[in-house]
Design a protein around this motif. Structure first.
Motif, short mmCIF file in Angstrom:
data_model
loop_
_atom_site.label_atom_id
_atom_site.label_comp_id
_atom_site.label_asym_id
_atom_site.label_seq_id
_atom_site.Cartn_x
_atom_site.Cartn_y
_atom_site.Cartn_z
N LEU A 1 0.77 -1.09 -0.11
CA LEU A 1 0.01 -0.13 0.09
C LEU A 1 0.93 1.25 0.06
O LEU A 1 0.67 2.52 -0.68
CB LEU A 1 -0.80 0.12 1.08
CG LEU A 1 -2.25 -0.85 1.21
CD1 LEU A 1 -2.95 -0.58 2.46
CD2 LEU A 1 -2.67 -1.12 -0.09
N LYS A 2 1.85 1.40 0.60
CA LYS A 2 2.75 2.53 0.90
C LYS A 2 3.54 2.66 -0.32
O LYS A 2 3.70 3.93 -0.71
CB LYS A 2 3.67 2.38 1.92
CG LYS A 2 3.00 2.38 3.28
CD LYS A 2 4.10 2.10 4.49
CE LYS A 2 3.56 2.41 5.97
NZ LYS A 2 4.58 1.93 6.76
N CYS A 3 3.83 1.85 -1.28
CA CYS A 3 4.50 1.97 -2.71
C CYS A 3 3.37 2.33 -3.45
O CYS A 3 3.80 3.36 -4.28
CB CYS A 3 4.90 0.48 -2.93
SG CYS A 3 6.52 -0.21 -2.10
N ILE A 4 2.13 2.17 -3.37
CA ILE A 4 1.34 2.65 -4.26
C ILE A 4 1.00 3.94 -4.01
O ILE A 4 0.88 4.81 -4.85
CB ILE A 4 -0.14 1.79 -4.21
CG1 ILE A 4 0.12 0.25 -4.74
CG2 ILE A 4 -1.50 2.46 -4.89
CD1 ILE A 4 -1.16 -0.32 -4.50
N LEU A 5 0.91 4.52 -2.82
CA LEU A 5 0.87 5.72 -2.14
C LEU A 5 1.95 6.52 -2.32
O LEU A 5 1.92 7.82 -2.20
CB LEU A 5 0.32 5.76 -0.95
CG LEU A 5 -1.06 5.38 -0.55
CD1 LEU A 5 -1.36 5.16 1.05
CD2 LEU A 5 -2.11 6.42 -0.94
N GLY A 6 3.13 5.84 -2.75
CA GLY A 6 4.30 6.84 -2.90
C GLY A 6 4.87 7.09 -1.76
O GLY A 6 5.77 8.02 -1.84
N LEU A 7 4.52 6.45 -0.57
CA LEU A 7 5.17 6.85 0.68
C LEU A 7 6.45 5.98 0.90
O LEU A 7 7.37 6.45 1.52
CB LEU A 7 4.22 6.57 1.80
CG LEU A 7 3.02 7.14 2.00
CD1 LEU A 7 2.02 6.49 2.99
CD2 LEU A 7 3.27 8.58 2.01
N LEU A 8 6.57 5.13 -0.06
CA LEU A 8 7.96 4.05 -0.15
C LEU A 8 8.31 4.28 -1.49
O LEU A 8 7.18 3.97 -2.40
CB LEU A 8 7.77 2.94 0.50
CG LEU A 8 7.68 2.73 2.01
CD1 LEU A 8 7.29 1.08 2.50
CD2 LEU A 8 9.02 3.05 2.56
N THR A 9 9.63 4.16 -1.76
CA THR A 9 9.98 4.03 -3.19
C THR A 9 10.55 2.57 -3.58
O THR A 9 11.45 2.35 -3.06
CB THR A 9 11.13 4.94 -3.54
OG1 THR A 9 10.55 6.28 -3.24
CG2 THR A 9 11.34 4.88 -5.11
N PRO A 10 9.77 1.77 -4.47
CA PRO A 10 10.29 0.54 -4.73
C PRO A 10 11.62 0.70 -5.30
O PRO A 10 12.15 1.54 -5.88
CB PRO A 10 9.15 0.06 -5.85
CG PRO A 10 8.15 0.83 -5.76
CD PRO A 10 8.64 2.19 -5.31
N ASP A 11 12.40 -0.58 -5.10
CA ASP A 11 14.10 -0.38 -5.78
C ASP A 11 13.85 -0.73 -7.09
O ASP A 11 14.73 -0.38 -7.81
CB ASP A 11 14.65 -1.79 -4.88
CG ASP A 11 15.02 -1.23 -3.46
OD1 ASP A 11 15.30 -0.33 -3.23
OD2 ASP A 11 14.22 -1.99 -2.57
N SER A 12 12.83 -1.35 -7.58
CA SER A 12 12.52 -1.89 -9.11
C SER A 12 11.17 -2.00 -9.26
O SER A 12 10.53 -2.23 -8.35
CB SER A 12 13.68 -2.81 -9.50
OG SER A 12 13.31 -3.91 -8.96
N GLY A 13 10.88 -1.89 -10.33
CA GLY A 13 9.47 -2.33 -10.85
C GLY A 13 8.60 -0.98 -11.10
O GLY A 13 9.20 0.10 -11.16
N SER A 14 7.48 -1.22 -11.46
CA SER A 14 6.52 -0.19 -11.67
C SER A 14 5.30 -0.09 -11.00
O SER A 14 4.60 -1.18 -10.85
CB SER A 14 6.15 -0.25 -13.29
OG SER A 14 5.08 0.62 -13.71
N VAL A 15 4.77 1.23 -10.68
CA VAL A 15 3.47 1.15 -9.95
C VAL A 15 2.80 2.29 -10.68
O VAL A 15 3.20 3.51 -10.71
CB VAL A 15 3.65 1.73 -8.46
CG1 VAL A 15 2.20 1.92 -7.80
CG2 VAL A 15 4.49 0.59 -7.72
N GLN A 16 1.64 2.08 -11.23
CA GLN A 16 0.76 3.10 -12.02
C GLN A 16 -0.76 3.13 -11.32
O GLN A 16 -1.05 2.11 -10.83
CB GLN A 16 0.59 2.43 -13.65
CG GLN A 16 2.04 2.30 -14.15
CD GLN A 16 1.80 2.26 -15.63
OE1 GLN A 16 0.81 1.72 -16.27
NE2 GLN A 16 2.87 2.03 -16.58
N VAL A 17 -1.08 4.26 -11.31
CA VAL A 17 -2.57 4.67 -10.96
C VAL A 17 -2.95 5.57 -12.21
O VAL A 17 -2.43 6.38 -12.80
CB VAL A 17 -2.58 5.40 -9.77
CG1 VAL A 17 -4.04 6.01 -9.46
CG2 VAL A 17 -1.95 4.82 -8.53
#
Length: 256
Positions: free
Chosen positions: A53-69
């Motif tokens: 959830l925090k990666c989707i909200l941009g509160l955490l930044t993934p080390d790799s991969g893509s999250v799109q809204v």
């Protein structure tokens, strides 16, 4: 030039990896949530549900991969872009996260005012309307959260989550701390609100009764990956030994 409307998934995670030191919490998460769909992510404690959830909200930044809204990439987005994206979200926090120092009406409208005193009469009316949606009356507007039962606090938190009329709502363990009857009431309320408001919903939970009632589709997170997803009706007939062990609460099985 005409604006092109996004017609793909509301939320899409592709090979999302998130590490903390040497520990990989997310190890290639793939998940799509369609507009208007209600999806529940299940999994044990520490499996990365909240990190997702925090990666989707941009509160955490993934080390790799893509999250799109709505087709817009979050990873690497600028601050002003993230503010626009976050405005699409509402959130029901696990513990409610109400402010004890504020009356209920200010708690409900906090997302609209960002804590500032604005047009008190208007805000009280908005609070009253949203409390009514969750089955609470105007008689609690001036009370403090600690004057309410746990179930009523959950309803107030839900009223706050829907007050800005978000496009997407996250539910973080929505039945935690509630007895089975009040938990079922909250599940019923969430289900009806999601349908009535036409929002996209993403729930993280270890409560199987909640997952089966709230979600159209369920995904299980284990060892940093989505190891199974399917319609809620297949949750107890998944054919996946990890899912079977988890939903049946058995000590014996592949999960250690």
């Amino acid at each position: 030039m005409a604006t092109t409307l996004h017609t793909g998934p509301k939320i899409k995670l592709t090979e999302v990896v998130k590490r903390f030191g040497d520990k990989s919490v997310l190890d290639g998460v793939n998940l799509s949530v369609e507009p208007g769909e209600s999806v529940a992510i299940i999994g044990g404690s520490g499996t990365g549900k909240s990190v997702t959830l925090k990666c989707i909200l941009g509160l955490l930044t993934p080390d790799s991969g893509s999250v799109q809204v709505d087709g817009q990439e979050i990873v690497g987005a600028r601050t002003h872009e993230m503010e626009k994206i976050r405005s699409k979200f509402g959130m029901l926090f696990q513990g409610g996260a109400l402010f004890d120092s504020m009356p209920i009406w200010r708690n409900v409208t906090f997302g609209l005012t960002r804590g500032k005193m604005r047009r008190a009469a208007d805000m009280r009316k908005i609070a009253e309307e949203n409390l009514e949606r969750v089955g609470l009356g105007r008689d609690i507007l001036n009370l403090r959260p600690n004057e309410l039962s746990g179930g009523m606090q959950k309803r107030v938190a839900l009223a706050r989550a829907i007050a800005p009329r978000p496009e997407i709502i996250f539910f973080d363990e929505p039945t935690t701390g509630l007895d089975p009857i009040r938990a079922d009431m909250i599940n019923d309320l969430i289900t009806s609100l999601v349908v009535d408001l036409g929002v996209t919903a993403l729930t993280i939970t270890h409560d199987m009764a909640s997952a089966r009632k709230i979600a159209n589709r369920v995904a299980m997170l284990y060892n940093g990956r989505i190891i199974w997803h399917g319609p809620r009706d297949r949750l107890y007939d998944s054919g996946n030994p990890y899912v079977d062990q988890f939903v049946q609460g058995r000590a014996d099985g592949p999960i250690r």
